[in-house]
Design a protein around this motif. Structure first.
Motif, short mmCIF file in Angstrom:
data_model
loop_
_atom_site.label_atom_id
_atom_site.label_comp_id
_atom_site.label_asym_id
_atom_site.label_seq_id
_atom_site.Cartn_x
_atom_site.Cartn_y
_atom_site.Cartn_z
N ASP A 1 -45.95 -38.91 42.18
CA ASP A 1 -47.07 -39.12 41.26
C ASP A 1 -47.26 -40.60 40.93
N LYS A 2 -46.16 -41.32 40.78
CA LYS A 2 -46.26 -42.73 40.41
C LYS A 2 -46.91 -43.56 41.51
N ASP B 1 -48.73 -42.26 44.09
CA ASP B 1 -49.87 -41.55 44.70
C ASP B 1 -49.66 -41.34 46.19
N ARG C 1 -53.97 -31.01 46.94
CA ARG C 1 -52.60 -31.40 46.58
C ARG C 1 -51.62 -30.32 47.02
N TYR D 1 -49.51 -38.64 47.86
CA TYR D 1 -50.36 -37.60 48.45
C TYR D 1 -51.79 -37.69 47.93
N ALA D 2 -52.23 -38.91 47.63
CA ALA D 2 -53.58 -39.08 47.10
C ALA D 2 -54.63 -38.82 48.16
N GLN D 3 -54.30 -39.07 49.43
CA GLN D 3 -55.29 -38.90 50.48
C GLN D 3 -55.38 -37.46 50.98
#
Length: 516
Positions: free
Chosen positions: A90-91, A93, A101, A95-97
């Motif tokens: 989370d810090k 990111d 999720r 898996y932001a792309q």
């Protein structure tokens, strides 16, 4: 294999060359497409130097006895826990792309599979030091480097936190122990003081003095008894002498009978100190004294009474008064001494009980004192250990090399994939040609005709091809090449105009999984 066979197989390869080329080209094309379609994976790594304690343990011991390598293994398990990995994802990111999720379980499994720890021993020259490589794979080079550096910072922080935290906990424990033992020691000392104040007369340290005092009191009592006996005897003699002679015992005798009576009285006093009343000597002395006293009384009754003056009577009274007063004083002193001896006996009899209680308290105080001294020494060691850990002179981690974004992806190996695709296509083409020849029952050589007939033919006429037959293989080869090329062209079209092949493969996998 003779020359005819070589020519025969060479002719087969030449005749089937379109198939060989087409299938090999198809394999190579597919491999090249797959190599370029597969996503690039970048791998970033950093190195941590794990050092042994800087100060020898013989000089100062650390309060964190765990070795640095073992501590690194513990930290490794800690930072790869579920909560830490989710927090790290989370810090940064990671898996932001992703279009959707992933679940927490998928994220944890994926993170664990992408993080690697490799330990490199430095050998005998390393003096117990080692190097640990930490790596992470990601689709982007900057993301891989950021994750590795974050892991490195997390390891260093956890290492310092663990060592200083353990050292502080150890020092706090001994501070509390010293305070508790000091309080217990003060309480026991107060109990000992209270007991001594309450039992001053029965303490074992004064037992010898009291026994000596008891012995001296008993000796004094015996002396008083002797003195009392002497005074009683003197008073009796004084009274008898004055009653018989009208003179004091120490006065000068006027007649021979009186002088004899004085000598016999002195002899009787001396003999009574040695013999009993029934002794023959005593009986004889008393008989002689009695006869002399009777003779003197007879003489006094016949008028030969001695002259008595007022001065002689006063001396008698003074001596008698002195003796009585002394006897009274002796009686009082004897009573006081008897009372003192009784008190001393009571205190001496009570001493063993007091000694038992006092020994128990003293033993408890000695145990507490020993524990207190040990705790003080251990607290000093803990304080030194904390200073060592605060200075990072214990087992220390230091960064040898931080992670930088890699310039080239680690995977896929496109050249290797293309080469493997070409070799695979060639192998598949050879297998396909071998299958065609195996299924072809046409007799093409004199040897095959001889095997079928069982006789050697007289002569064989080779097959003569026409012009149309010569053009047909070319058309067939072109058809095969075009149909083979259609496959990669179709894949390229799908990739460029519809969906990336990786996503298409994932959709196909999910569709098949749903069917299953």
């Amino acid at each position: 294999m003779n020359a005819a066979d070589i020519r025969f197989y060479s002719s087969i390869l030449l005749r089937r060359m379109p198939y060989l080329l087409a299938i090999t080209a198809a394999g190579l094309t597919i491999a090249v497409i797959v190599a370029f379609v597969l996503p690039s994976i970048y791998r970033a790594s950093a190195k941590i130097l794990v050092e042994a304690p800087q100060i020898p343990a013989e000089l100062a011991k650390s309060t964190v006895p765990i070795e640095a390598v073992q501590q690194l293994q513990i930290i490794r398990q800690e930072i790869t826990t579920r909560d830490d990995l989710l927090a790290l994802a989370d810090k940064l990111d990671i898996y932001a792309q992703s279009e959707e999720r992933p679940t927490d379980e998928d994220i944890v499994d994926d993170m664990r599979s992408r993080i690697t720890f490799e330990e490199v021993e430095l050998g005998a020259t390393g003096a117990g030091a080692s190097v640990v490589s930490i790596a992470f794979t990601a689709p982007e080079p900057y993301l891989a480097a950021r994750v590795v550096n974050e892991l490195v910072d997390l390891i260093l922080a956890r290492q310092q936190q663990q060592r200083t935290g353990r050292a502080a906990d150890t020092l706090q424990f001994f501070n509390q122990t010293v305070a508790r033992l000091g309080s217990d020691l003060n309480q026991v000392e107060a109990e000992i003081l209270k007991f001594k104040n309450a039992n001053t007369g029965t303490l074992p340290e004064s037992l010898g003095f009291r026994r000596n005092q008891q012995a001296s009191q008993q000796e004094r009592l015996i002396a008083l008894q002797r003195e009392e006996a002497d005074l009683l005897s003197k008073r009796n003699n004084l009274a008898e002498s004055y009653a018989l002679t009208g003179q004091l015992p120490d006065a000068e005798a006027v007649t021979p009978e009186q002088q004899m009576l004085e000598q016999l009285n002195r002899a009787l006093v001396d003999q009574l100190a040695i013999f009993s009343e029934t002794s023959p000597n005593i009986v004889a002395l008393r008989t002689r004294i009695t006869s002399l006293q009777e003779a003197l009384r007879t003489r006094q009754s016949q008028g030969a009474r001695p002259s008595t003056g007022s001065k002689l009577h006063s001396a008698f009274e003074v001596q008698l008064t002195y003796i009585n007063e002394r006897l009274q004083a002796i009686t009082q002193e004897k009573a006081a001494i008897a009372e003192s001896i009784a008190a001393l006996k009571t205190s001496i009899d009570a001493t063993p009980a007091s000694e038992t209680v006092l020994n128990s308290l003293e033993r408890n105080r000695a145990n507490l004192q020993m524990q207190y001294n040990t705790a003080i020494a251990r607290r000093a060691e803990a304080l030194i250990g904390q200073q060592i850990e605060n200075r990072s002179d214990g087992g220390r981690f230091s960064v040898l090399e931080r992670a930088t974004p890699p310039e080239a992806p680690e995977s896929p190996k496109r050249r290797r994939i293309a080469l493997m695709g070409a070799l695979g296509g060639l192998g598949l083409a050879v297998a396909f040609v071998a299958l065609l020849e195996f299924l072809n029952g046409t007799i093409r050589r004199p040897l095959e005709l001889e095997r079928m007939l069982g006789h050697k033919p007289v002569a064989t006429i080779p097959y003569i091809t026409t012009a149309d037959e010569i053009r047909f293989p070319v058309k067939r080869a072109l058809a095969v090449l075009l149909s083979t090329a259609a496959i990669p062209i179709l894949l390229i079209a799908v990739y460029l105009f519809y969906l990336p092949l990786s996503a298409a493969a994932q959709n196909a996998y999910r569709w098949l999984a749903a069917l299953g």
